[in-house]
Motif scaffolding. Structure first.
Motif, PDB file in Angstrom:
ATOM      1  N   ALA A  45       0.823  -1.201   0.000  1.00 28.26           N
ATOM      2  CA  ALA A  45       0.000   0.000   0.000  1.00 28.26           C
ATOM      3  C   ALA A  45       0.862   1.258   0.000  1.00 28.26           C
ATOM      4  CB  ALA A  45      -0.921   0.005   1.216  1.00 28.26           C
ATOM      5  N   THR A  46       1.946   1.242   0.806  1.00 29.87           N
ATOM      6  CA  THR A  46       2.832   2.395   0.873  1.00 29.87           C
ATOM      7  C   THR A  46       3.506   2.628  -0.466  1.00 29.87           C
ATOM      8  OG1 THR A  46       3.263   1.888   3.179  1.00 29.87           O
ATOM      9  CG2 THR A  46       4.794   3.402   2.092  1.00 29.87           C
ATOM     10  N   ALA A  47       3.951   1.551  -1.102  1.00 31.59           N
ATOM     11  CA  ALA A  47       4.628   1.673  -2.387  1.00 31.59           C
ATOM     12  C   ALA A  47       3.687   2.182  -3.463  1.00 31.59           C
ATOM     13  CB  ALA A  47       5.213   0.320  -2.799  1.00 31.59           C
ATOM     14  N   GLU A  48       2.463   1.690  -3.474  1.00 32.94           N
ATOM     15  CA  GLU A  48       1.516   2.146  -4.474  1.00 32.94           C
ATOM     16  C   GLU A  48       1.266   3.640  -4.339  1.00 32.94           C
ATOM     17  OE1 GLU A  48      -1.864  -0.322  -3.939  1.00 32.94           O
ATOM     18  OE2 GLU A  48      -1.032  -1.985  -5.117  1.00 32.94           O
ATOM     19  N   THR A  49       1.231   4.125  -3.087  1.00 33.70           N
ATOM     20  CA  THR A  49       1.045   5.555  -2.863  1.00 33.70           C
ATOM     21  C   THR A  49       2.224   6.334  -3.431  1.00 33.70           C
ATOM     22  OG1 THR A  49      -0.206   5.148  -0.849  1.00 33.70           O
ATOM     23  CG2 THR A  49       0.737   7.346  -1.111  1.00 33.70           C
ATOM     24  N   ALA A  50       3.440   5.808  -3.212  1.00 34.49           N
ATOM     25  CA  ALA A  50       4.630   6.492  -3.708  1.00 34.49           C
ATOM     26  C   ALA A  50       4.656   6.522  -5.224  1.00 34.49           C
ATOM     27  CB  ALA A  50       5.884   5.804  -3.175  1.00 34.49           C
ATOM     28  N   VAL A  51       4.315   5.408  -5.851  1.00 33.71           N
ATOM     29  CA  VAL A  51       4.362   5.329  -7.306  1.00 33.71           C
ATOM     30  C   VAL A  51       3.340   6.262  -7.944  1.00 33.71           C
ATOM     31  CG1 VAL A  51       3.947   3.803  -9.270  1.00 33.71           C
ATOM     32  CG2 VAL A  51       5.286   2.994  -7.341  1.00 33.71           C
ATOM     33  N   LYS A  52       2.200   6.430  -7.301  1.00 29.27           N
ATOM     34  CA  LYS A  52       1.136   7.251  -7.867  1.00 29.27           C
ATOM     35  C   LYS A  52       1.312   8.739  -7.565  1.00 29.27           C
ATOM     36  CE  LYS A  52      -2.292   3.542  -7.803  1.00 29.27           C
ATOM     37  NZ  LYS A  52      -3.560   3.051  -7.218  1.00 29.27           N
ATOM     38  N   HIS A  53       2.339   9.091  -6.803  1.00 34.42           N
ATOM     39  CA  HIS A  53       2.575  10.484  -6.465  1.00 34.42           C
ATOM     40  C   HIS A  53       2.732  11.303  -7.736  1.00 34.42           C
ATOM     41  CE1 HIS A  53       4.227  14.077  -4.722  1.00 34.42           C
ATOM     42  NE2 HIS A  53       4.123  13.579  -3.510  1.00 34.42           N
ATOM     43  N   ASP A  54       2.023  12.422  -7.838  1.00 33.06           N
ATOM     44  CA  ASP A  54       2.097  13.256  -9.025  1.00 33.06           C
ATOM     45  C   ASP A  54       3.511  13.751  -9.254  1.00 33.06           C
ATOM     46  OD1 ASP A  54      -1.115  14.853  -8.438  1.00 33.06           O
ATOM     47  OD2 ASP A  54      -0.604  12.977  -9.459  1.00 33.06           O
ATOM     48  N   VAL A  55       3.932  13.781 -10.509  1.00 33.38           N
ATOM     49  CA  VAL A  55       5.235  14.336 -10.845  1.00 33.38           C
ATOM     50  C   VAL A  55       5.144  15.859 -10.798  1.00 33.38           C
ATOM     51  CG1 VAL A  55       5.887  12.358 -12.251  1.00 33.38           C
ATOM     52  CG2 VAL A  55       4.721  14.295 -13.314  1.00 33.38           C
ATOM     53  N   ILE A  56       6.289  16.498 -10.700  1.00 34.64           N
ATOM     54  CA  ILE A  56       6.338  17.957 -10.668  1.00 34.64           C
ATOM     55  C   ILE A  56       6.031  18.483 -12.066  1.00 34.64           C
ATOM     56  CG2 ILE A  56       7.817  19.943 -10.243  1.00 34.64           C
ATOM     57  CD1 ILE A  56       9.485  18.091  -8.401  1.00 34.64           C
ATOM     58  N   PRO A  57       5.075  19.398 -12.220  1.00 36.69           N
ATOM     59  CA  PRO A  57       4.735  19.919 -13.550  1.00 36.69           C
ATOM     60  C   PRO A  57       5.938  20.588 -14.204  1.00 36.69           C
ATOM     61  CG  PRO A  57       3.101  20.585 -11.903  1.00 36.69           C
ATOM     62  CD  PRO A  57       4.261  19.989 -11.154  1.00 36.69           C
ATOM     63  N   SER A  58       6.022  20.474 -15.514  1.00 35.61           N
ATOM     64  CA  SER A  58       7.140  21.077 -16.241  1.00 35.61           C
ATOM     65  C   SER A  58       7.177  22.589 -16.049  1.00 35.61           C
ATOM     66  CB  SER A  58       7.046  20.738 -17.732  1.00 35.61           C
ATOM     67  OG  SER A  58       5.820  21.215 -18.273  1.00 35.61           O
ATOM     68  N   SER A  59       5.997  23.192 -15.799  1.00 36.69           N
ATOM     69  CA  SER A  59       5.942  24.636 -15.590  1.00 36.69           C
ATOM     70  C   SER A  59       6.642  25.057 -14.306  1.00 36.69           C
ATOM     71  CB  SER A  59       4.482  25.107 -15.562  1.00 36.69           C
ATOM     72  OG  SER A  59       3.761  24.447 -14.536  1.00 36.69           O
ATOM     73  N   ASP A  60       6.843  24.110 -13.401  1.00 36.61           N
ATOM     74  CA  ASP A  60       7.525  24.404 -12.133  1.00 36.61           C
ATOM     75  C   ASP A  60       9.019  24.127 -12.198  1.00 36.61           C
ATOM     76  OD1 ASP A  60       5.106  25.108 -11.089  1.00 36.61           O
ATOM     77  OD2 ASP A  60       4.809  23.257  -9.948  1.00 36.61           O
ATOM     78  N   GLN A  83      15.562  21.965 -12.781  1.00 36.38           N
ATOM     79  CA  GLN A  83      15.827  22.278 -11.386  1.00 36.38           C
ATOM     80  C   GLN A  83      14.594  22.938 -10.771  1.00 36.38           C
ATOM     81  OE1 GLN A  83      19.788  24.034 -10.603  1.00 36.38           O
ATOM     82  NE2 GLN A  83      20.254  23.712 -12.770  1.00 36.38           N
ATOM     83  N   THR A  84      14.390  22.715  -9.492  1.00 36.32           N
ATOM     84  CA  THR A  84      13.242  23.295  -8.809  1.00 36.32           C
ATOM     85  C   THR A  84      13.463  23.239  -7.304  1.00 36.32           C
ATOM     86  OG1 THR A  84      10.808  23.277  -8.733  1.00 36.32           O
ATOM     87  CG2 THR A  84      11.914  21.149  -8.568  1.00 36.32           C
ATOM     88  N   THR A  85      12.451  23.677  -6.566  1.00 37.34           N
ATOM     89  CA  THR A  85      12.442  23.535  -5.115  1.00 37.34           C
ATOM     90  C   THR A  85      11.315  22.587  -4.750  1.00 37.34           C
ATOM     91  OG1 THR A  85      13.290  25.773  -4.773  1.00 37.34           O
ATOM     92  CG2 THR A  85      12.191  24.714  -2.902  1.00 37.34           C
ATOM     93  N   TYR A  86      11.641  21.536  -4.013  1.00 36.20           N
ATOM     94  CA  TYR A  86      10.647  20.528  -3.637  1.00 36.20           C
ATOM     95  C   TYR A  86      10.624  20.393  -2.122  1.00 36.20           C
ATOM     96  CZ  TYR A  86       8.141  16.060  -3.568  1.00 36.20           C
ATOM     97  OH  TYR A  86       7.219  15.058  -3.334  1.00 36.20           O
ATOM     98  N   LYS A  87       9.475  20.690  -1.550  1.00 35.52           N
ATOM     99  CA  LYS A  87       9.307  20.646  -0.085  1.00 35.52           C
ATOM    100  C   LYS A  87      10.385  21.447   0.630  1.00 35.52           C
ATOM    101  CE  LYS A  87       6.800  16.256   0.021  1.00 35.52           C
ATOM    102  NZ  LYS A  87       6.726  14.879   0.582  1.00 35.52           N
ATOM    103  N   GLY A  88      10.676  22.621   0.071  1.00 34.74           N
ATOM    104  CA  GLY A  88      11.611  23.534   0.704  1.00 34.74           C
ATOM    105  C   GLY A  88      13.069  23.304   0.389  1.00 34.74           C
ATOM    106  N   GLU A  89      13.379  22.289  -0.387  1.00 38.81           N
ATOM    107  CA  GLU A  89      14.774  21.974  -0.723  1.00 38.81           C
ATOM    108  C   GLU A  89      15.008  22.115  -2.220  1.00 38.81           C
ATOM    109  OE1 GLU A  89      16.998  18.701   1.266  1.00 38.81           O
ATOM    110  OE2 GLU A  89      15.000  18.060   1.890  1.00 38.81           O
ATOM    111  N   GLY A  90      16.112  22.735  -2.586  1.00 39.41           N
ATOM    112  CA  GLY A  90      16.474  22.819  -3.986  1.00 39.41           C
ATOM    113  C   GLY A  90      16.938  21.471  -4.496  1.00 39.41           C
ATOM    114  N   CYS A  91      16.599  21.141  -5.726  1.00 41.26           N
ATOM    115  CA  CYS A  91      16.996  19.849  -6.289  1.00 41.26           C
ATOM    116  C   CYS A  91      17.058  19.905  -7.801  1.00 41.26           C
ATOM    117  CB  CYS A  91      16.026  18.748  -5.851  1.00 41.26           C
ATOM    118  SG  CYS A  91      14.322  18.978  -6.434  1.00 41.26           S
ATOM    119  N   GLN A  92      17.765  18.951  -8.356  1.00 39.72           N
ATOM    120  CA  GLN A  92      17.788  18.728  -9.794  1.00 39.72           C
ATOM    121  C   GLN A  92      16.793  17.618 -10.112  1.00 39.72           C
ATOM    122  OE1 GLN A  92      21.885  17.884 -10.726  1.00 39.72           O
ATOM    123  NE2 GLN A  92      22.577  19.950 -10.207  1.00 39.72           N
TER     124      GLN A  92
END
Length: 235
Positions: A45-60, A83-92
């Motif tokens: 169940a946990t994995a299915e939730t992770a896999v279905k997590h929406d990807v970051i929109p290209s506009s972001d 590159q973007t900021t995800y949950k307060g952290e910068g990332c590639q």
């Protein structure tokens, strides 16, 4: 003793997580150990939730050159490396696409070399959507090396990377045999370390006889060669 194979909640692999009878589990795709009680019967169940997590929109996402790595804006745009900021952290963000150009998953790389996957990452090579057969294909161990080798060839020739590190090499090769065999020659350019050597050994014998070639570099990987003025060696 192992009990069953499950999806991994960390990297999104659909069957690389093995649960053992003492309650702990281990993902052979992302090399993550889960102690007893952190997975158990809730793993699926946990994995299915992770896999279905929406990807970051290209506009972001912001696409720009990776100055420290010597990678140009044009290369990042071609491969969808933003590159973007995800949950307060910068990332590639390395975008993984299907053959129709839809983003099906993303690998996020943070400053402390921590990785996180969104959507579905693991069944295809990074950059696979860009190429459909040909004379020569180069397969690297990571996205940055993929960008490097492509750029050194003016982004004109097929280069991809395996999705989840050295340990995912054989699995993704086996899942994409038809696509790999659409190339006359497949050159493996994994890292020049123990993990890279083991990954190279794991894919030997997988393809048609004579198709696989193995590249050897004097430094750890293609990007290090680029940064230290040894790009010609990669070519």
């Amino acid at each position: 003793m192992s009990l069953e194979h499950l999806p991994c909640p960390k990297c999104g692999s659909h069957d690389a997580l093995t649960m053992y009878d003492d309650g702990h589990s281990f993902c052979f795709s992302c090399n993550t150990y889960f102690p007893k009680g952190t997975q158990g019967i809730e793993a699926t169940a946990t994995a299915e939730t992770a896999v279905k997590h929406d990807v970051i929109p290209s506009s972001d996402l912001e696409f720009k050159a990776l100055g420290a790595r010597g990678i140009t804006l044009a290369t990042c745009q071609k491969y969808g490396y933003g590159q973007t900021t995800y949950k307060g952290e910068g990332c590639q963000v390395a975008n993984y696409y299907d053959d129709n150009g839809n983003c099906t998953g993303q690998k996020l790389r943070f400053k402390d070399k921590k990785f996180q996957c969104l959507g579905k990452v693991g069944d295809r090579f990074y950059g696979q959507n860009l190429w459909q057969g040909g004379r020569k294909l180069v397969v690297t161990e990571g996205e940055i090396d993929c960008l490097t080798v492509s750029q050194l060839n003016d982004n004109k020739y097929p280069v991809v990377s395996i999705p989840n590190g050295a340990q995912s090499a054989k699995r993704v090769f086996l899942k994409n045999m038809e696509w790999l065999n659409s190339f006359d020659e497949v050159i493996v350019m994994f890292d020049m370390d123990e993990a890279g050597r083991k990954a190279t050994e794991s894919v030997c014998g997988v393809l048609e006889l004579g198709k696989l070639k193995i590249a050897t570099l004097s430094l750890k990987d293609a990007n290090e060669c680029l940064q230290k003025g040894m790009a010609d060696e990669v070519i």
